[in-house]
Write a protein that holds these residues in place. Sequence first.
Motif, PDB file in Angstrom:
ATOM      1  N   UNK A  30       0.801  -1.222   0.000  1.00 56.69           N
ATOM      2  CA  UNK A  30       0.000   0.000   0.000  1.00 56.69           C
ATOM      3  C   UNK A  30       0.833   1.270   0.000  1.00 56.69           C
ATOM      4  N   UNK A  31       1.908   1.326   0.793  1.00 55.21           N
ATOM      5  CA  UNK A  31       2.678   2.563   0.866  1.00 55.21           C
ATOM      6  C   UNK A  31       3.376   2.875  -0.446  1.00 55.21           C
ATOM      7  N   UNK A  32       3.633   1.858  -1.274  1.00 53.12           N
ATOM      8  CA  UNK A  32       4.284   2.093  -2.565  1.00 53.12           C
ATOM      9  C   UNK A  32       3.377   2.896  -3.496  1.00 53.12           C
ATOM     10  N   UNK A  33       2.062   2.664  -3.394  1.00 47.23           N
ATOM     11  CA  UNK A  33       1.126   3.332  -4.314  1.00 47.23           C
ATOM     12  C   UNK A  33       0.462   4.557  -3.689  1.00 47.23           C
ATOM     13  N   UNK A  34       0.879   4.913  -2.481  1.00 45.33           N
ATOM     14  CA  UNK A  34       0.305   6.101  -1.853  1.00 45.33           C
ATOM     15  C   UNK A  34       0.737   7.359  -2.612  1.00 45.33           C
ATOM     16  N   UNK A  35       0.070   8.466  -2.340  1.00 48.03           N
ATOM     17  CA  UNK A  35       0.399   9.721  -3.014  1.00 48.03           C
ATOM     18  C   UNK A  35       1.840  10.128  -2.781  1.00 48.03           C
ATOM     19  N   UNK A  36       2.393   9.778  -1.622  1.00 46.79           N
ATOM     20  CA  UNK A  36       3.757  10.161  -1.281  1.00 46.79           C
ATOM     21  C   UNK A  36       4.764   9.055  -1.590  1.00 46.79           C
ATOM     22  N   UNK A  37       4.294   7.913  -2.075  1.00 51.25           N
ATOM     23  CA  UNK A  37       5.176   6.798  -2.395  1.00 51.25           C
ATOM     24  C   UNK A  37       5.716   6.883  -3.807  1.00 51.25           C
ATOM     25  N   UNK A  38       6.505   5.894  -4.233  1.00 52.28           N
ATOM     26  CA  UNK A  38       7.120   5.913  -5.560  1.00 52.28           C
ATOM     27  C   UNK A  38       6.145   5.683  -6.710  1.00 52.28           C
TER      28      UNK A  38
END
Length: 328
Positions: A30-38
């Motif tokens: 999930x954190x990879x596709x977050x607005x702040x992720x890569x």
Amino acid sequence: MKHTIMAAGLSVVAGAAFAQSPVLTVYTYDSFVSDWGPGPAIEAAFEAQCACDLQFVGAGDGAALLARLRLEGDATEADIVLGLDTNLTASARATGLFAAHGITPEGLTLPVAWDDAEFLPFDWGYFAFVHRTDLANVPTSFEALAASDISIVIQDPRSSTPGLGLLMWVQAAHGDNAAAIWEGLADNIVTVTPGWSEAYGLFLEGEADMVLSYTTSPAYHLIAEEDAGYTAAAFDEGHYMQIEVAGQLAGSDQPELAKAFLEFMLSPAFQEVIPMTNWMYPAALDPAALPDGFESLIAPATALLVAQDEAPAIRDAALATWQAALAR
């Protein structure tokens, strides 16, 4: 009326062109596709060269990816899975769902040699407990942490790769004494979260003194927030290394496009995005190209890593030890 007809015609043409664009589906955490992720920057960069529609699908935390693949089996819609690590690759390979990538990686800057027919690395780092710099009596080992009244937040090893990494870290560093370490840590643990994002969020909200994360996490606060008030505790027994990987599904209906993505993953266009979005070390980027601030991070004196083929047995034993200790 003529303009309306022309506009409608253009819309149909544009829609047809879009419909013909091949879709590449990438399962990731999930954190990879977050607005702040890569994810957003990588999606734009790859689509600019592939004439395709790259679709990232968030599937919980890293370890949850493998569970989802096992559930879906050959029916999975994934072409690529990005976000497993070397603690999971042997188990992932055993599913028979992954294809050989056929790529000879060049320019890797990992601190260890890489030779894997199915999986390619995209970043790496060291697990660590992150804390505010004003924390008193910072522990320098697991034994010191267990003996302290410092509170920690960790992640569930059944769903989270950092959580699993902590199990492997304790096991690699302490072996037969791992059970005693966990029994000592039990009263330090405030909660066990499903994934990294939840744990780090609780830490930032002040719910715990320390959080299981990475030696690189303070770089985010330093660079993005201009806050030098975070650091990672250096442990005398060393720190466990995580190498994150991606692999192509054997059942992909876009095998050439999937291979193109894996090749792109090792290119500067992908690798240069990693340090300031995923806040990890890139797997194929000259260390001299890292952003200012990374040089201030702690450098573990000892790096710990279990071989991929040995990880499943050690993981199962470590999980049983962890569950027994925390159930007391």
